[in-house]
Design an enzyme around this catalytic site. Structure first.
Site, short mmCIF file in Angstrom:
data_model
loop_
_atom_site.label_atom_id
_atom_site.label_comp_id
_atom_site.label_asym_id
_atom_site.label_seq_id
_atom_site.Cartn_x
_atom_site.Cartn_y
_atom_site.Cartn_z
N ARG A 64 49.27 53.70 148.51
CA ARG A 64 48.25 53.39 149.52
C ARG A 64 48.69 53.88 150.90
O ARG A 64 47.88 54.39 151.68
CB ARG A 64 47.95 51.89 149.53
CG ARG A 64 47.19 51.46 148.27
CD ARG A 64 47.26 49.96 148.06
NE ARG A 64 46.54 49.23 149.07
CZ ARG A 64 46.78 47.96 149.37
NH1 ARG A 64 47.71 47.28 148.73
NH2 ARG A 64 46.07 47.35 150.29
N LYS B 227 43.16 44.07 158.84
CA LYS B 227 41.75 44.46 159.00
C LYS B 227 40.82 43.36 158.49
O LYS B 227 39.86 43.00 159.15
CB LYS B 227 41.44 45.75 158.23
CG LYS B 227 42.15 46.99 158.72
CD LYS B 227 41.65 48.24 158.02
CE LYS B 227 41.91 48.26 156.53
NZ LYS B 227 43.33 48.34 156.14
N ARG C 100 51.79 38.68 150.55
CA ARG C 100 50.37 38.31 150.55
C ARG C 100 49.95 37.72 149.21
O ARG C 100 50.21 38.29 148.16
CB ARG C 100 49.58 39.58 150.85
CG ARG C 100 48.14 39.39 151.17
CD ARG C 100 47.63 40.51 152.00
NE ARG C 100 47.28 41.69 151.23
CZ ARG C 100 46.52 42.68 151.71
NH1 ARG C 100 46.06 42.61 152.95
NH2 ARG C 100 46.23 43.72 150.98
N ARG D 196 37.50 56.18 155.61
CA ARG D 196 38.93 56.39 155.37
C ARG D 196 39.26 57.87 155.24
O ARG D 196 40.42 58.21 155.05
CB ARG D 196 39.32 55.70 154.07
CG ARG D 196 39.97 54.32 154.27
CD ARG D 196 40.14 53.71 152.90
NE ARG D 196 41.19 52.79 152.76
CZ ARG D 196 41.03 51.47 152.65
NH1 ARG D 196 39.84 50.94 152.75
NH2 ARG D 196 42.06 50.69 152.44
N ARG E 193 47.34 40.54 144.75
CA ARG E 193 46.42 41.64 144.43
C ARG E 193 47.15 42.67 143.58
O ARG E 193 48.32 42.97 143.86
CB ARG E 193 45.96 42.31 145.74
CG ARG E 193 44.60 41.86 146.19
CD ARG E 193 44.27 42.34 147.56
NE ARG E 193 44.25 43.79 147.73
CZ ARG E 193 43.76 44.40 148.80
NH1 ARG E 193 43.23 43.69 149.78
NH2 ARG E 193 43.77 45.70 148.92
P1 AMP Z 1 41.26 47.57 151.05
O1 AMP Z 1 40.89 46.22 150.55
O2 AMP Z 1 40.48 48.01 152.24
O3 AMP Z 1 42.75 47.71 151.24
O4 AMP Z 1 40.85 48.60 149.88
C1 AMP Z 1 41.41 48.49 148.60
C2 AMP Z 1 41.22 49.79 147.83
O5 AMP Z 1 39.82 50.07 147.68
C3 AMP Z 1 41.80 51.03 148.46
O6 AMP Z 1 43.19 51.19 148.22
C4 AMP Z 1 40.97 52.13 147.78
O7 AMP Z 1 41.38 52.33 146.45
C5 AMP Z 1 39.58 51.48 147.74
N1 AMP Z 1 38.80 51.76 148.96
C6 AMP Z 1 38.37 50.87 149.88
N2 AMP Z 1 37.67 51.47 150.86
C7 AMP Z 1 37.67 52.79 150.55
C8 AMP Z 1 37.13 53.93 151.19
N3 AMP Z 1 36.46 53.86 152.35
N4 AMP Z 1 37.32 55.14 150.59
C9 AMP Z 1 37.99 55.26 149.42
N5 AMP Z 1 38.53 54.21 148.78
C10 AMP Z 1 38.39 52.99 149.32
#
Ligand code: AMP
Length: 223
Positions: A177, A24, A133, A99, A166
């Site tokens: 996740r 993404k 990653r 999400r 990360r």
């Molecule tokens: P990402 O970088 O998109 O994988 O997001 C990393 C983490 O941020 C996720 O595992 C959640 O803990 C939090 N997060 C990001 N976007 C959302 C969202 N729309 N709703 C809830 N938690 C989020």
């Protein structure tokens, strides 16, 4: 198509959905260049807030680092503020939001979305991608130890610093996740499909191959 080439567009409002590791972030950055509209990543905003220890970061830290979703009211508030900024008038790419179905409902009260791109990748591939990653702690350049390794043993090609992983890319957190994705995010794929907004993209292959598939589909749909 070259990823820097500009596509003629007016306001384009796109959502990118997919399991962690489906690409993404990478694809929304390429789309950002191509359409000249901002990429809005809730994950990036939350990580920056955590790093800077802001009030938002303090609230979000435990959820993010353990792989849980941050509560809806926090991310919805964050997106409401972000979409009101001037740079979103020409459109935007939402990366990682919505999400949950509640987040999708809240978003539909704010804007009309043109397309929802679902990056489809099976879990085995997701695990391989996430485990490899890494990124540079200084310049942020992303690497993959198998697919895009640095030239010298886990160090950034530009900054020479040791690459980092990360916190939430550790195996146990990845499982959490993926659980959150299946439970909360997969239902919104159906939600947008019922609204005829969904575009499914095979996320296997190189980033350029996936990007070409996305752009071809968007152009075919006149978006
Ligand atoms: P990402 O970088 O998109 O994988 O997001 C990393 C983490 O941020 C996720 O595992 C959640 O803990 C939090 N997060 C990001 N976007 C959302 C969202 N729309 N709703 C809830 N938690 C989020």
């Amino acid at each position: 198509m070259d990823d820097a080439a500009e596509v003629e567009q007016t306001a384009v409002k796109i959502i990118l959905i997919g399991p962690p590791g489906a690409g993404k972030g990478t694809q929304s950055q390429l789309l950002q260049k191509c359409y000249s509209i901002p990429q809005i990543s809730t994950g990036d905003i939350l990580r920056e807030a955590i790093q800077k220890e802001t009030p938002l970061g303090k609230k979000a830290k435990d959820f993010v680092n353990k792989g849980y979703l941050v509560p809806d009211e926090i991310v919805i508030g964050l997106i409401q503020d972000r979409l009101h900024r001037n740079d979103c008038r020409k459109g935007f790419i939402l990366d990682g939001f919505p999400r949950t179905v509640s987040q999708s409902d809240a978003l539909s009260n704010l804007v009309v979305i043109d397309a929802v791109i679902s990056l489809d990748l099976d879990e085995e591939e997701v695990l391989v991608r996430l485990a490899g990653r890494r990124s540079c702690p200084k310049c942020g350049k992303p690497y993959h130890m198998r697919f895009e390794p640095p030239q010298h043993n886990e160090r950034c090609d530009t900054c020479s610093l040791k690459l980092i992983q990360r916190v939430d890319d550790k195996e146990e957190t990845i499982r959490q996740r993926l659980f959150e994705y299946r439970k909360n995010t997969e239902p919104i794929i159906r939600y947008y499909d019922e609204k005829s907004k969904l575009i499914r993209i095979d996320a296997r292959g190189t980033k350029q191959e996936v990007f070409n598939r996305i752009v071809a589909t968007l152009q075919y749909d006149h978006i």
